[in-house]
Design a protein around this motif. Sequence first.
Motif, PDB file in Angstrom:
ATOM      1  N   ASP A  83     -30.639  17.951   1.299  1.00  0.00           N
ATOM      2  CA  ASP A  83     -30.514  18.806   0.120  1.00  0.00           C
ATOM      3  C   ASP A  83     -31.749  18.682  -0.771  1.00  0.00           C
ATOM      4  O   ASP A  83     -32.213  19.676  -1.360  1.00  0.00           O
ATOM      5  CB  ASP A  83     -29.225  18.516  -0.649  1.00  0.00           C
ATOM      6  CG  ASP A  83     -29.105  17.078  -1.126  1.00  0.00           C
ATOM      7  OD1 ASP A  83     -29.911  16.233  -0.703  1.00  0.00           O
ATOM      8  OD2 ASP A  83     -28.191  16.804  -1.925  1.00  0.00           O
ATOM      9  N   THR A  84     -32.324  17.482  -0.853  1.00  0.00           N
ATOM     10  CA  THR A  84     -33.562  17.298  -1.612  1.00  0.00           C
ATOM     11  C   THR A  84     -34.697  18.090  -0.976  1.00  0.00           C
ATOM     12  O   THR A  84     -35.481  18.740  -1.674  1.00  0.00           O
ATOM     13  CB  THR A  84     -33.939  15.813  -1.676  1.00  0.00           C
ATOM     14  OG1 THR A  84     -32.893  15.097  -2.343  1.00  0.00           O
ATOM     15  CG2 THR A  84     -35.247  15.605  -2.419  1.00  0.00           C
ATOM     16  N   LYS A 108     -32.980  22.869  -9.652  1.00  0.00           N
ATOM     17  CA  LYS A 108     -32.823  23.721  -8.483  1.00  0.00           C
ATOM     18  C   LYS A 108     -31.379  24.145  -8.276  1.00  0.00           C
ATOM     19  O   LYS A 108     -30.446  23.371  -8.498  1.00  0.00           O
ATOM     20  CB  LYS A 108     -33.297  22.957  -7.234  1.00  0.00           C
ATOM     21  CG  LYS A 108     -33.324  23.799  -5.987  1.00  0.00           C
ATOM     22  CD  LYS A 108     -34.377  24.870  -6.059  1.00  0.00           C
ATOM     23  CE  LYS A 108     -34.374  25.763  -4.846  1.00  0.00           C
ATOM     24  NZ  LYS A 108     -35.448  26.742  -4.905  1.00  0.00           N
ATOM     25  N   ILE A 167     -31.523  18.653  -8.656  1.00  0.00           N
ATOM     26  CA  ILE A 167     -30.632  19.717  -8.200  1.00  0.00           C
ATOM     27  C   ILE A 167     -29.652  19.987  -9.339  1.00  0.00           C
ATOM     28  O   ILE A 167     -28.772  19.178  -9.634  1.00  0.00           O
ATOM     29  CB  ILE A 167     -29.910  19.322  -6.905  1.00  0.00           C
ATOM     30  CG1 ILE A 167     -30.935  19.081  -5.795  1.00  0.00           C
ATOM     31  CG2 ILE A 167     -28.908  20.406  -6.499  1.00  0.00           C
ATOM     32  CD1 ILE A 167     -30.353  18.508  -4.524  1.00  0.00           C
ATOM     33  N   LEU A 174     -28.786  25.434  -5.319  1.00  0.00           N
ATOM     34  CA  LEU A 174     -28.626  25.426  -3.865  1.00  0.00           C
ATOM     35  C   LEU A 174     -27.315  26.113  -3.469  1.00  0.00           C
ATOM     36  O   LEU A 174     -26.320  26.039  -4.196  1.00  0.00           O
ATOM     37  CB  LEU A 174     -28.620  24.011  -3.304  1.00  0.00           C
ATOM     38  CG  LEU A 174     -29.884  23.180  -3.416  1.00  0.00           C
ATOM     39  CD1 LEU A 174     -29.634  21.789  -2.831  1.00  0.00           C
ATOM     40  CD2 LEU A 174     -31.059  23.852  -2.703  1.00  0.00           C
ATOM     41  N   ALA A 185     -34.348  21.710  -1.730  1.00  0.00           N
ATOM     42  CA  ALA A 185     -34.671  21.991  -3.131  1.00  0.00           C
ATOM     43  C   ALA A 185     -36.159  21.920  -3.403  1.00  0.00           C
ATOM     44  O   ALA A 185     -36.645  22.482  -4.394  1.00  0.00           O
ATOM     45  CB  ALA A 185     -33.939  21.002  -4.035  1.00  0.00           C
ATOM     46  N   GLY A 232     -31.981  27.247  -0.543  1.00  0.00           N
ATOM     47  CA  GLY A 232     -32.454  27.327  -1.911  1.00  0.00           C
ATOM     48  C   GLY A 232     -32.319  28.731  -2.481  1.00  0.00           C
ATOM     49  O   GLY A 232     -32.456  29.728  -1.766  1.00  0.00           O
ATOM     50  N   THR A 256     -24.960  23.465  -7.419  1.00  0.00           N
ATOM     51  CA  THR A 256     -24.710  23.872  -6.041  1.00  0.00           C
ATOM     52  C   THR A 256     -23.527  24.833  -6.025  1.00  0.00           C
ATOM     53  O   THR A 256     -22.589  24.697  -6.813  1.00  0.00           O
ATOM     54  CB  THR A 256     -24.409  22.670  -5.133  1.00  0.00           C
ATOM     55  OG1 THR A 256     -23.241  21.986  -5.608  1.00  0.00           O
ATOM     56  CG2 THR A 256     -25.589  21.706  -5.093  1.00  0.00           C
TER      57      THR A 256
END
Length: 327
Positions: A113-114, A322, A298, A324, A117, A38, A301
């Motif tokens: 990934d969740t 978010k 998200i 990432l 985040a 993150g 990225t």
Amino acid sequence: MRAIQADTTGGPDELQEVDVPDPELGPDQVLVDVAASGVNFIDTYQRSGVYDVKRPFRPGLEGAGVVVEVGADVDWAAPGDRLAWAGTLGSYAERVALSRHDAYRVPDGVELDTAAALMLQGLTAHFLSASCFPLAPGHTALVHAGAGGVGLLLTQLAAARGARVITTVSRDDKEALSRAAGASEVIRYEDFTDMSEELPRAVRGLTDGEGVDVVYDGVGAATFDGSLASLAVRGTLVLFGGASGQVPPFDLQRLNSGGSLSVTRPSMVHYLRTDDERSWRAEELFSAVSRGDLDVRIGATYPLAEASAAHRALEARGTTGKVLLLP
């Protein structure tokens, strides 16, 4: 392994990809292959020198991944376990060594990934809404940067606790995201010329002249005066960040004249002091995600090597949700 490092204090271009040895594993640590890291404003504060850190500096405080090796004394995790973490410096990397108190088990059904985040921003949104000013039905809250990573999560948690939420945003797309997260009203400040006067005027126009019970302000210098003036009598300003710059010292008599107001400047470390508190916050967040009650957006990225671009986007306030880094 590959990692991101800044040898000196400065702008985003100080972030460079380097080849370094894998972390040395302590007896009560686990080695994790990072699936996602993150990106947070605190990383930019540390990189730029707002917060003093040892150089060379390897940024990143959160992420998620899979355990590949455990220390000799570890009985709390095993290879193959999926973990997320918050508080481990150097998380912009392919591998990270985690201690028990920074790690959280990721439930089945929650993507890595969740989980990455959710960590810092989710835990922040939780302690803001449940502890700094515990929201309840009947409260009205003002949330700045309502389409940001913390803002979207905080709005959802606040609305779930029965509060009326007013947010501030700068663009049409951000307003739509904020309303979808549960904001009752959205203030568009892009045309404001004096935030200290126009923000409280807008807020009081939405609250029958009373103001709000609490302002959650992660923007800092640009919004602080307006936030303070937007509070109802005995209201609380929760200043949890300084995306626009740090707030300078101010006259405490303003709290008296403003209506017996309160100001707090929290830090997450002080709200994750025990195993029970850490577990409570993480379990509530993961449970809400699993039920579909908490949407973790998200927004962008970037490959690990493009950490500097991620910092530029965050500092320009051009992101939603978010950000990432993917090794």
